[in-house]
Write a protein that holds these residues in place. Structure first.
Motif, PDB file in Angstrom:
ATOM      1  N   TYR A  88       0.822  -1.216   0.000  1.00 34.26           N
ATOM      2  CA  TYR A  88       0.000   0.000   0.000  1.00 34.26           C
ATOM      3  C   TYR A  88       0.858   1.269   0.000  1.00 34.26           C
ATOM      4  CZ  TYR A  88      -4.061  -2.868   0.199  1.00 34.26           C
ATOM      5  OH  TYR A  88      -5.026  -3.778  -0.137  1.00 34.26           O
ATOM      6  N   GLY A  89       2.132   1.100  -0.322  1.00 34.37           N
ATOM      7  CA  GLY A  89       3.023   2.254  -0.454  1.00 34.37           C
ATOM      8  C   GLY A  89       3.443   2.862   0.873  1.00 34.37           C
ATOM      9  N   ILE A  90       3.240   2.109   1.976  1.00 28.13           N
ATOM     10  CA  ILE A  90       3.641   2.644   3.287  1.00 28.13           C
ATOM     11  C   ILE A  90       5.043   2.113   3.579  1.00 28.13           C
ATOM     12  CG2 ILE A  90       3.070   2.744   5.761  1.00 28.13           C
ATOM     13  CD1 ILE A  90       0.125   2.021   4.803  1.00 28.13           C
ATOM     14  N   ARG A  91       6.045   2.982   3.388  1.00 25.72           N
ATOM     15  CA  ARG A  91       7.426   2.501   3.537  1.00 25.72           C
ATOM     16  C   ARG A  91       8.140   3.148   4.723  1.00 25.72           C
ATOM     17  NH1 ARG A  91       6.583   2.156  -1.880  1.00 25.72           N
ATOM     18  NH2 ARG A  91       6.478  -0.024  -2.483  1.00 25.72           N
ATOM     19  N   ASN A  92       7.435   4.083   5.366  1.00 20.96           N
ATOM     20  CA  ASN A  92       8.102   4.819   6.455  1.00 20.96           C
ATOM     21  C   ASN A  92       7.456   4.525   7.807  1.00 20.96           C
ATOM     22  OD1 ASN A  92       5.730   5.907   5.722  1.00 20.96           O
ATOM     23  ND2 ASN A  92       6.421   8.053   5.660  1.00 20.96           N
ATOM     24  N   ALA A  93       6.961   3.291   7.972  1.00 21.10           N
ATOM     25  CA  ALA A  93       6.306   2.956   9.244  1.00 21.10           C
ATOM     26  C   ALA A  93       7.325   3.021  10.378  1.00 21.10           C
ATOM     27  CB  ALA A  93       5.696   1.564   9.163  1.00 21.10           C
ATOM     28  N   VAL A  94       6.857   3.476  11.529  1.00 16.86           N
ATOM     29  CA  VAL A  94       7.711   3.498  12.725  1.00 16.86           C
ATOM     30  C   VAL A  94       7.573   2.137  13.401  1.00 16.86           C
ATOM     31  CG1 VAL A  94       8.125   4.644  14.951  1.00 16.86           C
ATOM     32  CG2 VAL A  94       7.336   5.979  12.972  1.00 16.86           C
ATOM     33  N   VAL A  95       8.698   1.429  13.474  1.00 15.40           N
ATOM     34  CA  VAL A  95       8.654   0.050  13.995  1.00 15.40           C
ATOM     35  C   VAL A  95       9.180   0.029  15.428  1.00 15.40           C
ATOM     36  CG1 VAL A  95       9.415  -2.325  13.592  1.00 15.40           C
ATOM     37  CG2 VAL A  95       9.086  -0.780  11.647  1.00 15.40           C
ATOM     38  N   LYS A  96       8.395  -0.595  16.313  1.00 14.59           N
ATOM     39  CA  LYS A  96       8.791  -0.696  17.722  1.00 14.59           C
ATOM     40  C   LYS A  96       8.746  -2.169  18.128  1.00 14.59           C
ATOM     41  CE  LYS A  96       7.351   1.009  22.250  1.00 14.59           C
ATOM     42  NZ  LYS A  96       7.052  -0.316  22.791  1.00 14.59           N
ATOM     43  N   GLY A  97       9.875  -2.704  18.547  1.00 11.31           N
ATOM     44  CA  GLY A  97       9.899  -4.104  18.974  1.00 11.31           C
ATOM     45  C   GLY A  97      10.825  -4.935  18.112  1.00 11.31           C
ATOM     46  N   PRO A  98      10.813  -6.267  18.271  1.00 13.68           N
ATOM     47  CA  PRO A  98       9.905  -7.022  19.127  1.00 13.68           C
ATOM     48  C   PRO A  98      10.183  -6.864  20.627  1.00 13.68           C
ATOM     49  CG  PRO A  98      11.459  -8.497  17.998  1.00 13.68           C
ATOM     50  CD  PRO A  98      11.721  -7.134  17.498  1.00 13.68           C
ATOM     51  N   ASP A  99       9.096  -6.689  21.373  1.00 12.62           N
ATOM     52  CA  ASP A  99       9.157  -6.577  22.827  1.00 12.62           C
ATOM     53  C   ASP A  99       8.316  -7.686  23.445  1.00 12.62           C
ATOM     54  OD1 ASP A  99      10.542  -4.088  22.723  1.00 12.62           O
ATOM     55  OD2 ASP A  99       8.624  -3.065  22.347  1.00 12.62           O
ATOM     56  N   THR A 100       8.642  -7.997  24.690  1.00 17.40           N
ATOM     57  CA  THR A 100       7.828  -8.982  25.408  1.00 17.40           C
ATOM     58  C   THR A 100       6.609  -8.278  25.991  1.00 17.40           C
ATOM     59  OG1 THR A 100       9.798 -10.236  25.946  1.00 17.40           O
ATOM     60  CG2 THR A 100       7.860 -10.634  27.321  1.00 17.40           C
ATOM     61  N   VAL A 101       5.432  -8.847  25.761  1.00 15.61           N
ATOM     62  CA  VAL A 101       4.225  -8.280  26.365  1.00 15.61           C
ATOM     63  C   VAL A 101       3.529  -9.350  27.201  1.00 15.61           C
ATOM     64  CG1 VAL A 101       3.784  -6.454  24.671  1.00 15.61           C
ATOM     65  CG2 VAL A 101       2.865  -8.734  24.250  1.00 15.61           C
ATOM     66  N   VAL A 102       2.794  -8.898  28.194  1.00 20.29           N
ATOM     67  CA  VAL A 102       2.130  -9.810  29.122  1.00 20.29           C
ATOM     68  C   VAL A 102       0.641  -9.878  28.794  1.00 20.29           C
ATOM     69  CG1 VAL A 102       1.687 -10.285  31.572  1.00 20.29           C
ATOM     70  CG2 VAL A 102       3.778  -9.099  30.896  1.00 20.29           C
ATOM     71  N   ALA A 103       0.130 -11.104  28.689  1.00 20.79           N
ATOM     72  CA  ALA A 103      -1.321 -11.291  28.507  1.00 20.79           C
ATOM     73  C   ALA A 103      -1.773 -12.257  29.596  1.00 20.79           C
ATOM     74  CB  ALA A 103      -1.613 -11.840  27.112  1.00 20.79           C
ATOM     75  N   GLY A 104      -2.130 -11.723  30.745  1.00 19.12           N
ATOM     76  CA  GLY A 104      -2.493 -12.573  31.888  1.00 19.12           C
ATOM     77  C   GLY A 104      -1.267 -13.327  32.365  1.00 19.12           C
ATOM     78  N   LYS A 105      -1.349 -14.686  32.294  1.00 21.26           N
ATOM     79  CA  LYS A 105      -0.210 -15.503  32.758  1.00 21.26           C
ATOM     80  C   LYS A 105       0.690 -15.895  31.591  1.00 21.26           C
ATOM     81  CE  LYS A 105      -2.136 -17.419  36.929  1.00 21.26           C
ATOM     82  NZ  LYS A 105      -3.494 -17.831  37.117  1.00 21.26           N
ATOM     83  N   ILE A 106       0.470 -15.231  30.440  1.00 24.99           N
ATOM     84  CA  ILE A 106       1.175 -15.602  29.217  1.00 24.99           C
ATOM     85  C   ILE A 106       2.038 -14.439  28.729  1.00 24.99           C
ATOM     86  CG2 ILE A 106       0.823 -16.351  26.817  1.00 24.99           C
ATOM     87  CD1 ILE A 106      -1.839 -17.520  27.647  1.00 24.99           C
ATOM     88  N   LEU A 107       3.170 -14.782  28.125  1.00 24.60           N
ATOM     89  CA  LEU A 107       4.016 -13.763  27.492  1.00 24.60           C
ATOM     90  C   LEU A 107       4.019 -13.974  25.986  1.00 24.60           C
ATOM     91  CD1 LEU A 107       7.156 -14.048  29.822  1.00 24.60           C
ATOM     92  CD2 LEU A 107       5.295 -12.394  30.003  1.00 24.60           C
ATOM     93  N   HIS A 108       4.053 -12.873  25.244  1.00 21.45           N
ATOM     94  CA  HIS A 108       4.164 -12.944  23.783  1.00 21.45           C
ATOM     95  C   HIS A 108       5.239 -11.978  23.321  1.00 21.45           C
ATOM     96  CE1 HIS A 108       0.518 -15.242  23.377  1.00 21.45           C
ATOM     97  NE2 HIS A 108      -0.242 -14.294  23.891  1.00 21.45           N
ATOM     98  N   LEU A 109       5.645 -12.151  22.059  1.00 21.97           N
ATOM     99  CA  LEU A 109       6.523 -11.173  21.423  1.00 21.97           C
ATOM    100  C   LEU A 109       5.666 -10.290  20.530  1.00 21.97           C
ATOM    101  CD1 LEU A 109       9.578 -13.378  20.410  1.00 21.97           C
ATOM    102  CD2 LEU A 109       9.677 -11.300  21.809  1.00 21.97           C
ATOM    103  N   LYS A 110       5.920  -8.994  20.607  1.00 25.39           N
ATOM    104  CA  LYS A 110       5.088  -8.076  19.822  1.00 25.39           C
ATOM    105  C   LYS A 110       5.933  -7.001  19.137  1.00 25.39           C
ATOM    106  CE  LYS A 110       2.121  -4.292  21.104  1.00 25.39           C
ATOM    107  NZ  LYS A 110       1.127  -3.783  22.024  1.00 25.39           N
TER     108      LYS A 110
END
Ligand SMILES: C=C(O[C@H]1C=CC=C(C(=O)O)[C@@H]1O)C(=O)O
Length: 379
Positions: free
Chosen positions: A228-250
């Protein structure tokens, strides 16, 4: 004038089978209840053309099912005058159209499906797919659904918590950690969420398997943004995030929405379903999922949320369940790649099941019987 609270109206809608959606945004304090006189089935292209205030519930497969669209006829944030409640009472009841029987994937069936998916990965047809299963819990008193929703909000303040009823979908609820697409005042956000670990202590050591699994989702998102021609996105991560008792990479991608304002329908249908819930390549893994899984995903791993002229907030319908006759079906998925092990994947789905089952346990009187966990035993 006498006031009626949001929770009283929610109870009424549940009892009378009035189409509604109630949601609480991540970190928000209050939930918003939407009530709709009718529910329309529309194509994804039409979603962003209405210029109205709507709540949508999209299926996993946009090829098989249309998107359910609730017009926000009533939006209730705290309490309303009795006169508003009187108007709501005039809305007709809409019984669930087709009540599908409950389903449960036992370990043997899951193992078999896992092997089939792994074979498709090893022979190069696909590189990743999400295998999902249903865990059925019996003896659930749906009359406690309103208490369940508010308890869910309390238990997962950082999740997108929702409950929705339409005659076409039945009653669904969930606490999603995953944003699909947000666009607020010209700023768009998309995330790549994948990789799962149980939260234990402070040290987090992500392995290559989880990192690769999440990177595939990030690469896919970047591919869509590029298209879609979006080439200047600001990228943050991958970071660890908490979802209750679970961790994910985001990883989070931020961008200006000006390039896509008139193509939002095709943008969202290119994005959905991402490899966090489907696989890679997208179309082929969709076919593999349909060949391998024995249940229909319907709205699991679909997306839902409110669309307003200047605000779009859509979340992926994971960590979710559907109320069935006298019980609930929990939908649980995990990403399979060449490095996956069946027992670890099964354990991951069991961990994800606790997101909602732990809240069911907290709600007084919701669980009538204790489920025999025989079908959950690993060989
Ligand atoms: C498909 C699900 O989770 C996705 C989101 C985060 C982590 C996932 C994983 O590690 O497999 C999944 O991609 C689900 O919870 O049903």
């Amino acid at each position: 004038m006498e006031k009626v609270s949001q929770s009283q109206i929610l109870k009424y809608c549940l009892k009378q089978k009035i189409p509604f959606a109630i949601y609480k945004l991540p970190r928000a304090v209050d939930a918003v209840l939407i009530i709709s006189e009718t529910v329309q089935k529309i194509g994804v292209e039409e979603l962003f053309m209405a210029g109205e205030d709507i709540y949508v519930m999209a299926p996993f497969s946009l090829l098989e099912q249309k998107v359910l669209c609730l017009k926000c006829d009533f939006v209730i944030e705290a309490e309303v005058d009795m006169s508003v409640f009187e108007q709501i009472k005039k809305i007709k009841s809409h019984k669930e159209e087709v009540q599908e029987p409950s389903f449960c994937t036992d370990y043997a069936a899951y193992k078999n499906q896992f092997q089939k998916m792994l074979t498709e990965i090893q022979n190069g047809r696909i590189s990743k797919a999400i295998l999902s299963r249903i865990k059925h819990l019996d003896g659930i008193n749906a009359e406690g659904a309103d208490d369940f929703f508010y308890e869910l909000c309390q238990s997962y303040p950082k999740a997108y918590t929702y409950m929705a009823y339409t005659p076409q979908s039945g009653l669904w609820t969930g606490a999603s950690p995953e944003l699909l697409f947000k666009a607020v005042e010209g700023v768009g956000t998309v995330v790549a969420l994948a990789g799962t670990k149980k939260k234990q202590g402070e040290r987090i050591a992500w392995g290559d398997k989880e990192r690769d699994e999440q990177q595939m989702v990030s690469d896919f998102v970047l591919g869509v943004l590029n298209k879609y021609g979006i080439r200047n996105a600001v990228v943050k991560g991958p970071d660890t995030v908490v979802a209750g008792k679970i961790l994910h990479l985001k990883t989070q991608f931020g961008f200006g929405t000006e390039q896509i304002t008139d193509r939002l329908g095709s943008f969202v249908s290119d994005l959905h379903p991402t490899p966090a819930v489907c696989g890679l390549p997208k179309q082929e893994s969709m076919k593999v999922i349909a060949e391998v899984e024995l249940h229909k995903r319907t709205f699991y791993a679909g997306f839902l949320g409110r669309i307003r002229p200047n605000q779009i907030r859509l979340y992926v319908n994971i960590r979710s369940m559907k109320f069935t006759n006298g019980g609930v079906d929990l939908y649980l998925g995990g990403g399979i790649t060449s490095g996956s092990d069946v027992n670890n994947e099964w354990r991951e789905t069991e961990l994800k099941a606790q997101t909602l089952s732990s809240v069911i346990k907290k709600v007084k009187g919701m669980r009538k019987l204790v489920n025999k966990d025989a079908d959950n035993a690993i060989e």
